[in-house]
Scaffold this motif. Sequence first.
Motif, mmCIF file in Angstrom:
data_model
loop_
_atom_site.group_PDB
_atom_site.id
_atom_site.type_symbol
_atom_site.label_atom_id
_atom_site.label_comp_id
_atom_site.label_asym_id
_atom_site.label_seq_id
_atom_site.Cartn_x
_atom_site.Cartn_y
_atom_site.Cartn_z
ATOM 1 N N ASP A 1 0.852 -1.190 0.000
ATOM 2 C CA ASP A 1 0.000 0.000 0.000
ATOM 3 C C ASP A 1 0.888 1.240 0.000
ATOM 4 O OD1 ASP A 1 -1.624 2.186 0.733
ATOM 5 O OD2 ASP A 1 -2.909 0.932 1.992
ATOM 6 N N PRO A 2 0.688 2.170 -0.952
ATOM 7 C CA PRO A 2 1.532 3.362 -1.015
ATOM 8 C C PRO A 2 1.425 4.261 0.220
ATOM 9 C CG PRO A 2 -0.198 3.448 -2.693
ATOM 10 C CD PRO A 2 -0.292 2.113 -2.025
ATOM 11 N N ALA A 3 0.391 4.080 1.036
ATOM 12 C CA ALA A 3 0.250 4.873 2.260
ATOM 13 C C ALA A 3 1.274 4.457 3.315
ATOM 14 C CB ALA A 3 -1.169 4.724 2.818
ATOM 15 N N ASN A 4 1.827 3.246 3.178
ATOM 16 C CA ASN A 4 2.796 2.727 4.141
ATOM 17 C C ASN A 4 4.222 2.934 3.622
ATOM 18 O OD1 ASN A 4 0.679 1.829 5.762
ATOM 19 N ND2 ASN A 4 0.559 -0.101 4.640
ATOM 20 N N THR A 5 5.167 2.988 4.541
ATOM 21 C CA THR A 5 6.575 3.146 4.169
ATOM 22 C C THR A 5 7.241 1.774 4.166
ATOM 23 O OG1 THR A 5 6.593 5.314 5.232
ATOM 24 C CG2 THR A 5 8.742 4.315 4.746
ATOM 25 N N PRO A 6 7.708 1.309 2.998
ATOM 26 C CA PRO A 6 8.319 -0.028 2.928
ATOM 27 C C PRO A 6 9.821 0.001 3.221
ATOM 28 C CG PRO A 6 8.097 0.861 0.722
ATOM 29 C CD PRO A 6 7.543 1.899 1.669
ATOM 30 N N TYR A 7 10.280 -1.050 3.881
ATOM 31 C CA TYR A 7 11.707 -1.298 4.097
ATOM 32 C C TYR A 7 11.975 -2.701 3.597
ATOM 33 C CZ TYR A 7 11.443 2.850 6.963
ATOM 34 O OH TYR A 7 11.248 4.137 7.394
ATOM 35 N N LYS A 8 12.860 -2.809 2.610
ATOM 36 C CA LYS A 8 13.090 -4.099 1.949
ATOM 37 C C LYS A 8 14.548 -4.492 2.077
ATOM 38 C CE LYS A 8 11.923 -1.685 -1.156
ATOM 39 N NZ LYS A 8 11.612 -0.643 -2.040
ATOM 40 N N GLU B 1 24.013 -9.703 16.328
ATOM 41 C CA GLU B 1 23.764 -10.437 15.083
ATOM 42 C C GLU B 1 23.116 -9.518 14.051
ATOM 43 O OE1 GLU B 1 21.481 -14.493 13.550
ATOM 44 O OE2 GLU B 1 21.194 -13.810 15.587
ATOM 45 N N LEU B 2 23.500 -9.718 12.801
ATOM 46 C CA LEU B 2 22.928 -8.962 11.694
ATOM 47 C C LEU B 2 21.720 -9.729 11.164
ATOM 48 C CD1 LEU B 2 23.216 -6.554 9.694
ATOM 49 C CD2 LEU B 2 24.582 -8.083 8.273
ATOM 50 N N LEU B 3 20.579 -9.065 11.094
ATOM 51 C CA LEU B 3 19.353 -9.671 10.579
ATOM 52 C C LEU B 3 18.901 -8.883 9.352
ATOM 53 C CD1 LEU B 3 17.437 -10.036 13.979
ATOM 54 C CD2 LEU B 3 18.807 -11.771 12.820
ATOM 55 N N ARG B 4 18.220 -9.576 8.430
ATOM 56 C CA ARG B 4 17.747 -8.892 7.231
ATOM 57 C C ARG B 4 16.366 -9.434 6.828
ATOM 58 N NH1 ARG B 4 21.906 -9.050 2.882
ATOM 59 N NH2 ARG B 4 22.836 -7.432 4.128
ATOM 60 N N PRO B 5 15.309 -8.849 7.370
ATOM 61 C CA PRO B 5 13.968 -9.282 6.943
ATOM 62 C C PRO B 5 13.730 -8.897 5.486
ATOM 63 C CG PRO B 5 13.828 -7.436 8.483
ATOM 64 C CD PRO B 5 15.270 -7.804 8.366
ATOM 65 N N ASP B 6 12.926 -9.707 4.809
ATOM 66 C CA ASP B 6 12.643 -9.437 3.399
ATOM 67 C C ASP B 6 11.904 -8.118 3.231
ATOM 68 O OD1 ASP B 6 13.838 -11.819 2.685
ATOM 69 O OD2 ASP B 6 11.953 -12.927 2.696
ATOM 70 N N ARG B 7 10.921 -7.890 4.115
ATOM 71 C CA ARG B 7 10.127 -6.669 3.970
ATOM 72 C C ARG B 7 9.398 -6.377 5.279
ATOM 73 N NH1 ARG B 7 8.111 -4.652 -0.858
ATOM 74 N NH2 ARG B 7 6.591 -3.031 -0.571
ATOM 75 N N PHE B 8 9.394 -5.119 5.636
ATOM 76 C CA PHE B 8 8.457 -4.672 6.653
ATOM 77 C C PHE B 8 8.010 -3.278 6.248
ATOM 78 C CE2 PHE B 8 12.559 -3.412 8.474
ATOM 79 C CZ PHE B 8 12.343 -2.145 9.006
ATOM 80 N N GLU C 1 0.102 5.006 11.208
ATOM 81 C CA GLU C 1 -0.167 4.919 12.654
ATOM 82 C C GLU C 1 1.040 4.365 13.415
ATOM 83 O OE1 GLU C 1 -2.203 3.142 10.361
ATOM 84 O OE2 GLU C 1 -3.487 4.882 10.092
ATOM 85 N N ASN C 2 2.181 4.228 12.745
ATOM 86 C CA ASN C 2 3.427 3.694 13.321
ATOM 87 C C ASN C 2 3.331 2.240 13.753
ATOM 88 O OD1 ASN C 2 5.237 5.803 12.913
ATOM 89 N ND2 ASN C 2 4.359 6.921 14.636
ATOM 90 N N LYS C 3 2.519 1.473 13.057
ATOM 91 C CA LYS C 3 2.464 0.030 13.280
ATOM 92 C C LYS C 3 3.387 -0.634 12.264
ATOM 93 C CE LYS C 3 -2.256 0.230 14.925
ATOM 94 N NZ LYS C 3 -3.655 -0.035 14.592
ATOM 95 N N VAL C 4 4.092 -1.673 12.707
ATOM 96 C CA VAL C 4 5.006 -2.391 11.819
ATOM 97 C C VAL C 4 4.358 -3.705 11.399
ATOM 98 C CG1 VAL C 4 7.251 -3.541 11.636
ATOM 99 C CG2 VAL C 4 7.059 -1.364 12.844
ATOM 100 N N LEU C 5 4.386 -3.950 10.093
ATOM 101 C CA LEU C 5 3.885 -5.192 9.513
ATOM 102 C C LEU C 5 5.079 -5.878 8.864
ATOM 103 C CD1 LEU C 5 0.765 -3.599 7.784
ATOM 104 C CD2 LEU C 5 0.946 -4.453 10.127
ATOM 105 N N LEU C 6 5.358 -7.095 9.288
ATOM 106 C CA LEU C 6 6.568 -7.815 8.914
ATOM 107 C C LEU C 6 6.214 -8.966 7.971
ATOM 108 C CD1 LEU C 6 9.617 -8.228 9.550
ATOM 109 C CD2 LEU C 6 8.913 -9.388 11.632
ATOM 110 N N GLY D 1 12.092 -0.041 19.601
ATOM 111 C CA GLY D 1 10.963 0.815 19.954
ATOM 112 C C GLY D 1 9.806 0.790 18.973
ATOM 113 N N LEU D 2 9.812 -0.159 18.045
ATOM 114 C CA LEU D 2 8.725 -0.221 17.058
ATOM 115 C C LEU D 2 7.626 -1.177 17.518
ATOM 116 C CD1 LEU D 2 10.956 -0.275 13.874
ATOM 117 C CD2 LEU D 2 9.604 1.640 14.724
ATOM 118 N N ASN D 3 6.418 -0.882 17.116
ATOM 119 C CA ASN D 3 5.245 -1.664 17.487
ATOM 120 C C ASN D 3 4.925 -2.665 16.365
ATOM 121 O OD1 ASN D 3 2.782 -2.613 18.457
ATOM 122 N ND2 ASN D 3 1.659 -0.806 17.750
#
Length: 170
Positions: A93-100, A110-117, A122-127, A154-156
């Motif tokens: 959704d373009p309303a959300n800010t993607p991190y890939k 440890e270094l972690l790399r999720p595919d996308r969140f 509303e500052n909710k994180v979807l992983l 500090g992310l929800n």
Amino acid sequence: APKTTKLMVNSTPFTFNLKQATNAVAERSVQSTEVLFGNVLHEVMALVDVPQDLDRALSQSKAKERLGKKQYERLFKITKEMLSHEQLAVYFDPANTPYKERDLFAGHGELLRPDRFVITPENKVLLLDFKTGQHHSSHVNQLEQYALCLREQGLNVEQKLLVYCGKTLI
């Protein structure tokens, strides 16, 4: 004159099972094809912010040249399915800010790399994490590690989702 050394060869009986060797090579070939497919899928999805980005992402990743016609068609089908799937729409959704494919540093270093969140307004994180292999309990643990790391920053984290991309989207 060049120095020469005697080479002692211990001749032990050697048997060669052609069928077994052929099967092993074929199995490795299938595995490497699946690994390549998974890598290209991840590369393509890392280039997609919104569904309209898919054609550009496929072209930019040179997916067709790297995979061949049959695997490219499979990739196209699965990525189209993901981008139009009702439960996944919020991740694109373009309303959300993607991190890939973003590097995260866990508390223990440890270094972690999720595919996308994505982070919603509303500052909710979807992983979201993509898998191209079989379901394995370690995948759930991996997703939990990602969520914990994001919470430690500090992310929800509101939602966590694993998407298995086999012959079809699961």
